[in-house]
Enzyme design. Structure first.
Site, PDB file in Angstrom:
ATOM      1  N   HIS A  16     -15.729 -23.765 -45.755  1.00 44.55           N
ATOM      2  CA  HIS A  16     -16.758 -23.139 -46.571  1.00 44.55           C
ATOM      3  C   HIS A  16     -16.833 -21.627 -45.718  1.00 44.55           C
ATOM      4  O   HIS A  16     -16.615 -21.496 -44.632  1.00 44.55           O
ATOM      5  CB  HIS A  16     -18.010 -23.948 -46.471  1.00 44.55           C
ATOM      6  CG  HIS A  16     -18.862 -23.568 -47.207  1.00 44.55           C
ATOM      7  ND1 HIS A  16     -19.737 -22.339 -47.216  1.00 44.55           N
ATOM      8  CD2 HIS A  16     -19.118 -23.922 -48.651  1.00 44.55           C
ATOM      9  CE1 HIS A  16     -20.636 -22.220 -48.288  1.00 44.55           C
ATOM     10  NE2 HIS A  16     -20.054 -23.137 -49.174  1.00 44.55           N
ATOM     11  N   ASP A  76     -18.199 -30.499 -52.270  1.00 45.09           N
ATOM     12  CA  ASP A  76     -17.476 -31.067 -53.568  1.00 45.09           C
ATOM     13  C   ASP A  76     -16.498 -32.077 -53.350  1.00 45.09           C
ATOM     14  O   ASP A  76     -15.881 -32.794 -54.157  1.00 45.09           O
ATOM     15  CB  ASP A  76     -16.502 -29.730 -54.025  1.00 45.09           C
ATOM     16  CG  ASP A  76     -17.240 -28.685 -54.509  1.00 45.09           C
ATOM     17  OD1 ASP A  76     -18.091 -28.932 -55.320  1.00 45.09           O
ATOM     18  OD2 ASP A  76     -16.933 -27.384 -54.177  1.00 45.09           O
TER      19      ASP A  76
HETATM   20  N1  CMC Z   1      -7.416 -26.098 -46.141  1.00 42.68           N
HETATM   21  C1  CMC Z   1      -6.658 -25.644 -45.306  1.00 42.68           C
HETATM   22  N2  CMC Z   1      -6.735 -24.795 -44.441  1.00 42.68           N
HETATM   23  C2  CMC Z   1      -7.807 -23.801 -44.870  1.00 42.68           C
HETATM   24  C3  CMC Z   1      -8.772 -24.385 -45.773  1.00 42.68           C
HETATM   25  C4  CMC Z   1      -8.239 -25.495 -46.434  1.00 42.68           C
HETATM   26  N3  CMC Z   1      -8.916 -26.181 -47.427  1.00 42.68           N
HETATM   27  N4  CMC Z   1      -9.965 -23.484 -45.956  1.00 42.68           N
HETATM   28  C5  CMC Z   1      -9.447 -22.543 -44.935  1.00 42.68           C
HETATM   29  N5  CMC Z   1      -8.423 -22.827 -44.331  1.00 42.68           N
HETATM   30  C6  CMC Z   1      -7.688 -21.968 -43.419  1.00 42.68           C
HETATM   31  C7  CMC Z   1      -7.189 -20.609 -43.925  1.00 42.68           C
HETATM   32  O1  CMC Z   1      -5.748 -20.937 -44.199  1.00 42.68           O
HETATM   33  C8  CMC Z   1      -7.459 -19.744 -43.029  1.00 42.68           C
HETATM   34  O2  CMC Z   1      -6.406 -19.871 -41.728  1.00 42.68           O
HETATM   35  P1  CMC Z   1      -5.682 -18.477 -40.837  1.00 42.68           P
HETATM   36  O3  CMC Z   1      -7.128 -18.062 -40.173  1.00 42.68           O
HETATM   37  O4  CMC Z   1      -4.647 -19.173 -40.178  1.00 42.68           O
HETATM   38  O5  CMC Z   1      -5.534 -17.443 -42.022  1.00 42.68           O
HETATM   39  C9  CMC Z   1      -8.718 -20.008 -42.295  1.00 42.68           C
HETATM   40  O6  CMC Z   1      -8.790 -21.496 -42.567  1.00 42.68           O
HETATM   41  C10 CMC Z   1      -9.907 -19.236 -42.672  1.00 42.68           C
HETATM   42  O7  CMC Z   1      -9.594 -19.176 -44.169  1.00 42.68           O
HETATM   43  P2  CMC Z   1     -10.384 -18.276 -45.186  1.00 42.68           P
HETATM   44  O8  CMC Z   1      -9.855 -18.338 -46.535  1.00 42.68           O
HETATM   45  O9  CMC Z   1     -10.557 -16.982 -44.560  1.00 42.68           O
HETATM   46  O10 CMC Z   1     -11.838 -18.783 -45.345  1.00 42.68           O
HETATM   47  P3  CMC Z   1     -13.035 -18.436 -46.193  1.00 42.68           P
HETATM   48  O11 CMC Z   1     -14.122 -18.310 -45.936  1.00 42.68           O
HETATM   49  O12 CMC Z   1     -12.481 -17.043 -47.034  1.00 42.68           O
HETATM   50  O13 CMC Z   1     -12.831 -19.352 -47.485  1.00 42.68           O
HETATM   51  C11 CMC Z   1     -13.107 -21.296 -48.767  1.00 42.68           C
HETATM   52  C12 CMC Z   1     -13.652 -20.396 -47.720  1.00 42.68           C
HETATM   53  C13 CMC Z   1     -14.172 -22.417 -49.120  1.00 42.68           C
HETATM   54  C14 CMC Z   1     -12.799 -20.461 -49.984  1.00 42.68           C
HETATM   55  C15 CMC Z   1     -11.958 -22.088 -48.394  1.00 42.68           C
HETATM   56  O14 CMC Z   1     -12.283 -22.962 -47.202  1.00 42.68           O
HETATM   57  C16 CMC Z   1     -11.053 -22.858 -49.328  1.00 42.68           C
HETATM   58  O15 CMC Z   1     -10.243 -22.265 -50.093  1.00 42.68           O
HETATM   59  N6  CMC Z   1     -11.356 -24.247 -49.487  1.00 42.68           N
HETATM   60  C17 CMC Z   1     -10.743 -25.251 -50.309  1.00 42.68           C
HETATM   61  C18 CMC Z   1     -11.746 -24.775 -51.769  1.00 42.68           C
HETATM   62  C19 CMC Z   1     -13.047 -25.448 -51.772  1.00 42.68           C
HETATM   63  O16 CMC Z   1     -13.239 -26.546 -51.214  1.00 42.68           O
HETATM   64  N7  CMC Z   1     -14.081 -24.748 -52.067  1.00 42.68           N
HETATM   65  C20 CMC Z   1     -15.180 -25.253 -52.130  1.00 42.68           C
HETATM   66  C21 CMC Z   1     -16.421 -24.669 -51.444  1.00 42.68           C
HETATM   67  S1  CMC Z   1     -17.959 -25.458 -51.211  1.00 42.68           S
HETATM   68  C22 CMC Z   1     -18.615 -25.459 -52.866  1.00 42.68           C
HETATM   69  C23 CMC Z   1     -18.940 -23.931 -53.317  1.00 42.68           C
HETATM   70  O17 CMC Z   1     -19.902 -23.351 -52.651  1.00 42.68           O
HETATM   71  O18 CMC Z   1     -18.578 -23.517 -54.569  1.00 42.68           O
END
Ligand code: CMC
Length: 431
Positions: free
Chosen positions: A308, A366
């Site tokens: 998240h 989710d």
């Molecule tokens: N699986 C594997 N690695 C992950 C994941 C994941 N689900 N989420 C983040 N990472 C890793 C990512 O690769 C990155 O690694 P590095 O630092 O080595 O590059 C690190 O963790 C940070 O990720 P980020 O993309 O910079 O984090 P963010 O804050 O921009 O993204 C997120 C948050 C929710 C978009 C992301 O965690 C994600 O894509 N999760 C899967 C989709 C999901 O479940 N979304 C629902 C969110 S809750 C409901 C809502 O509020 O809508």
């Protein structure tokens, strides 16, 4: 607007600029950069808005490090455990939880606005049977502005109020109709003798051919899912609603924009993506293969339902839903469903894996909502529409708050331009 408590000094090329700092009631201080461009001729750069507060608000507060989510100051676990969705809706919309009398009047008002204009049924019939229910909802909610002209004048407080009630009341009907249409069953009209969650389950699962009694445990779990999704501060879809509304667009158009934004798999679409992922994994034995892919730097694959932007400790909504998931699975006797077994084992293995611990990736709301909705019998395509209907009250509360703000300006971000500078047009033969 908060009082200035401190001042920040920014120095560019030896020239210093004083910027006011405001202290919120909770959360980090904010530096006011509104006059920065006029004074210093520079923009700030923050794609993804990771450090930018776009508005002030009194509705919802999140402390991602503590795993805290408050609506009007009340912790989400208390609201999910002791309150119910329509009471939370009242609190979000009007600022305080209602007295018994006010709650009764509010529930009665919402209940009496649940039917949609009969002519709107034609819209549904215009969609292909296999249209995603989110696509249908974006269209039908946008089309509400073509029917409810008497509640589109945003300068009239009465019309704003009517639009708010209509959206909260009609969204379950629209979501259920989108579902019924997609499976070729007749639409089921709302029932005023049922509560909000039970009525939704009834509209989704009953058919004219036989009696359908809503199980109270399932209705309670459904109500909890609604409560846990009611609002979430300035997330992508809420910011979309606010940005759309900043131009003066009508509330139905703004909420349709919010639904479109919510659809994406990084936001509300994650619950559907998560269940599809669990189905793709298929068996417990294949879990390590998918975890390895999620950890591989050269593979863009992510575990859906994990991580998240704001919660870096745990998602308090997920904690509540995990309990609900256990209750529902036990009630329905589906603990041995292979998909749900994969979910439980994936959760266990990911939580025990140092990669996920180091990156602070925990199952989010989710992950568990998908499991519950699957067990209840909803197809995956309905997961995000259910999120959208529950979030509508949050979008509308934020919309109302924004319109009441005397400082409201149209949202207009700037950019870091890296394209060509001005150059002369060349005729096509000479390019
Ligand atoms: N699986 C594997 N690695 C992950 C994941 C994941 N689900 N989420 C983040 N990472 C890793 C990512 O690769 C990155 O690694 P590095 O630092 O080595 O590059 C690190 O963790 C940070 O990720 P980020 O993309 O910079 O984090 P963010 O804050 O921009 O993204 C997120 C948050 C929710 C978009 C992301 O965690 C994600 O894509 N999760 C899967 C989709 C999901 O479940 N979304 C629902 C969110 S809750 C409901 C809502 O509020 O809508």
């Amino acid at each position: 607007m908060a009082e200035q408590t401190k001042t920040a000094t920014l120095t560019i090329d030896g020239q210093s600029y004083e910027l006011p700092i405001y202290s919120p009631t909770a959360g980090p201080d904010v530096i006011d950069i509104r006059k920065l461009y006029a004074q210093a001729g520079v923009f700030t750069y923050d794609p993804g808005f990771t450090s930018t507060a776009a508005c002030d608000s009194t509705i919802t507060f999140i402390d991602g490090d503590k795993g805290e989510l408050l609506h009007r100051g009340y912790p989400i676990d208390q609201l999910a455990g002791q309150s119910h969705y329509l009471e939370v809706c009242y609190g979000l919309l009007y600022g305080e939880l209602p007295s018994a009398e006010k709650l009764e009047a509010f529930e009665s008002l919402v209940t009496r606005h649940t039917m949609i204009h009969e002519q709107m049924h034609m819209f549904f019939r215009g969609f292909r049977r296999d249209a995603h229910p989110m696509a249908t909802m974006v269209g039908v909610v946008g089309a509400m502005s073509a029917f409810y002209h008497d509640s589109t004048d945003i300068d009239d407080p009465h019309q704003r109020e009517v639009a708010s009630i209509r959206l909260v009341a009609k969204m379950p009907t629209i979501a259920a109709m989108a579902y019924k249409y997609s499976i070729g069953q007749p639409f089921v009209y709302p029932r005023n003798d049922l509560d909000y969650a039970a009525n939704f389950l009834h509209m989704c699962f009953s058919v004219p051919a036989e009696e359908y009694n809503v199980n109270p445990v399932l209705a309670r779990a459904m109500d909890r899912i609604f409560t846990l999704h009611a609002d979430h501060e300035q997330n992508a879809s809420t910011s979309t609603v606010r940005l759309a509304s900043s131009s003066g667009a009508n509330p139905f158009a703004c909420v349709a924009a919010g639904i479109a934004c919510l659809w994406g798999p990084a936001h509300g679409g994650a619950n559907q993506a998560c269940l599809e992922m669990l189905k793709e994994i298929g068996t417990v034995e294949r879990i390590p293969e998918f975890i390895a892919r999620a950890k591989d730097k050269n593979d863009s694959y992510r575990l859906m339902g994990f991580g998240h932007r704001v919660y870096k400790n745990f998602d308090p909504r997920a904690t509540v839903l995990k309990e609900s998931a256990d209750e529902v699975l036990e009630l329905l006797g589906v603990e041995n469903n292979p998909i749900l077994q994969v979910a439980k084992e994936l959760e266990r293995q990911a939580l025990a894996d140092p990669y996920f611990a180091e990156k602070k990736l925990f199952p989010n709301v989710d992950f568990y909502s998908g499991i519950i909705l699957e067990a209840m019998g909803f197809p995956t395509s309905m997961f995000t529409p259910i999120f959208a209907m529950a979030r509508t009250v949050g979008w509308i509360s934020q919309w109302k708050e924004q319109l009441a703000d005397p400082q409201l300006k149209i949202g207009r971000p700037r950019q870091l331009y890296l394209g060509e500078t001005a150059r002369d047009y060349i005729d096509i033969e000479n390019r």
